[in-house]
Design a protein around this motif. Structure first.
Motif, PDB file in Angstrom:
ATOM      1  N   UNK A 212       0.833  -1.209   0.000  1.00 17.52           N
ATOM      2  CA  UNK A 212       0.000   0.000   0.000  1.00 17.52           C
ATOM      3  C   UNK A 212       0.869   1.262   0.000  1.00 17.52           C
ATOM      4  N   UNK A 213       1.941   1.248   0.795  1.00 15.87           N
ATOM      5  CA  UNK A 213       2.864   2.388   0.794  1.00 15.87           C
ATOM      6  C   UNK A 213       3.463   2.584  -0.599  1.00 15.87           C
ATOM      7  N   UNK A 214       3.845   1.485  -1.226  1.00 19.64           N
ATOM      8  CA  UNK A 214       4.419   1.555  -2.580  1.00 19.64           C
ATOM      9  C   UNK A 214       3.412   2.158  -3.550  1.00 19.64           C
ATOM     10  N   UNK A 215       2.169   1.642  -3.506  1.00 15.02           N
ATOM     11  CA  UNK A 215       1.124   2.144  -4.404  1.00 15.02           C
ATOM     12  C   UNK A 215       0.849   3.627  -4.187  1.00 15.02           C
ATOM     13  N   UNK A 216       1.014   4.101  -2.951  1.00 18.31           N
ATOM     14  CA  UNK A 216       0.782   5.510  -2.627  1.00 18.31           C
ATOM     15  C   UNK A 216       2.003   6.372  -2.928  1.00 18.31           C
ATOM     16  N   UNK A 217       3.087   5.750  -3.405  1.00 13.89           N
ATOM     17  CA  UNK A 217       4.298   6.499  -3.717  1.00 13.89           C
ATOM     18  C   UNK A 217       5.062   6.959  -2.489  1.00 13.89           C
ATOM     19  N   UNK A 218       4.852   6.285  -1.377  1.00 10.46           N
ATOM     20  CA  UNK A 218       5.514   6.649  -0.122  1.00 10.46           C
ATOM     21  C   UNK A 218       6.732   5.758   0.111  1.00 10.46           C
ATOM     22  N   UNK A 219       7.676   6.227   0.908  1.00  9.88           N
ATOM     23  CA  UNK A 219       8.851   5.411   1.221  1.00  9.88           C
ATOM     24  C   UNK A 219       8.431   4.095   1.878  1.00  9.88           C
ATOM     25  N   UNK A 220       9.077   3.020   1.463  1.00  6.31           N
ATOM     26  CA  UNK A 220       8.734   1.707   2.009  1.00  6.31           C
ATOM     27  C   UNK A 220       9.927   0.751   2.018  1.00  6.31           C
ATOM     28  N   UNK A 221      11.119   1.280   1.885  1.00  6.37           N
ATOM     29  CA  UNK A 221      12.315   0.437   1.846  1.00  6.37           C
ATOM     30  C   UNK A 221      12.490  -0.342   3.146  1.00  6.37           C
ATOM     31  N   UNK A 222      12.322   0.324   4.269  1.00  5.94           N
ATOM     32  CA  UNK A 222      12.484  -0.342   5.562  1.00  5.94           C
ATOM     33  C   UNK A 222      11.438  -1.435   5.745  1.00  5.94           C
ATOM     34  N   UNK A 223      10.196  -1.140   5.395  1.00  5.28           N
ATOM     35  CA  UNK A 223       9.124  -2.126   5.527  1.00  5.28           C
ATOM     36  C   UNK A 223       9.364  -3.324   4.622  1.00  5.28           C
ATOM     37  N   UNK A 224       9.841  -3.068   3.402  1.00  4.37           N
ATOM     38  CA  UNK A 224      10.132  -4.168   2.476  1.00  4.37           C
ATOM     39  C   UNK A 224      11.228  -5.069   3.033  1.00  4.37           C
ATOM     40  N   UNK A 225      12.243  -4.449   3.626  1.00  5.56           N
ATOM     41  CA  UNK A 225      13.319  -5.232   4.224  1.00  5.56           C
ATOM     42  C   UNK A 225      12.808  -6.040   5.418  1.00  5.56           C
ATOM     43  N   UNK A 226      11.869  -5.471   6.175  1.00  3.34           N
ATOM     44  CA  UNK A 226      11.278  -6.223   7.289  1.00  3.34           C
ATOM     45  C   UNK A 226      10.519  -7.445   6.782  1.00  3.34           C
ATOM     46  N   UNK A 227       9.788  -7.275   5.688  1.00  3.02           N
ATOM     47  CA  UNK A 227       9.074  -8.416   5.084  1.00  3.02           C
ATOM     48  C   UNK A 227      10.059  -9.517   4.725  1.00  3.02           C
TER      49      UNK A 227
END
Length: 159
Positions: free
Chosen positions: A80-95
């Motif tokens: 959802x963060x990605x789709x909204x164009x928001x930073x999500x690098x940390x969340x992706x790494x957590x996944x």
């Protein structure tokens, strides 16, 4: 031609998507093993009762349910963060950090719940365990994910 360094940024953004997708793939593998194991322990009887009535069997699966669901929600939030164009690098790494390791542990528990059959080549659990173990390596190891998370959290604090 694009701006200098733009290709690198695009590749890195691709990693962020892939890491969340890998998280969902791992959750799917664990989900399949959990579903099959719940069905098995609700049908199999030992000592005159369903195997599912033994807390030593059902509680580890319940724990797996909670952990996999939490990771799945983290992966969805990341997308959802990605789709909204928001930073999500940390969340992706957590996944990517949590999903393969947790899925491996959950699938291993499912395998054990099936007894020796769970490890035979007739059982899907042993293959799923190897599959998620392989996903633990692709797109960066756990150590790399921890470096990414630490770097992003440090950047967020302005350091």
């Amino acid at each position: 031609m694009g701006d200098e360094g733009e290709g690198f940024r695009q590749v890195m953004a691709g990693f962020d998507f892939n890491r969340a997708a890998i998280g969902l793939e791992c959750c799917g593998a664990a989900r399949a093993s959990l579903d099959e194991t719940w069905a098995y322990i609700n049908n199999r009887e030992t000592f005159g009762v369903k195997l599912a009535q033994h807390q030593g069997v059902s509680f580890p699966l319940a724990d797996g349910e909670a952990r996999i669901e939490a990771i799945r929600q983290l992966c969805y939030r990341t997308m959802r963060l990605r789709d909204a164009g928001k930073p999500h690098t940390s969340e992706a790494a957590m996944c990517k950090l949590l999903a393969p390791r947790t899925a491996y542990e959950v699938i291993r528990q499912c395998l054990l719940s099936h007894g020796h059959y769970g490890y035979s080549t007739d059982s899907p659990h042993q293959q799923r365990m190897r599959d998620v173990m392989g996903l633990e390596i692709g797109d960066g190891t756990a150590q790399i994910m921890m470096m990414v998370i630490a770097r992003e959290k440090t950047r967020a604090l302005g350091h």
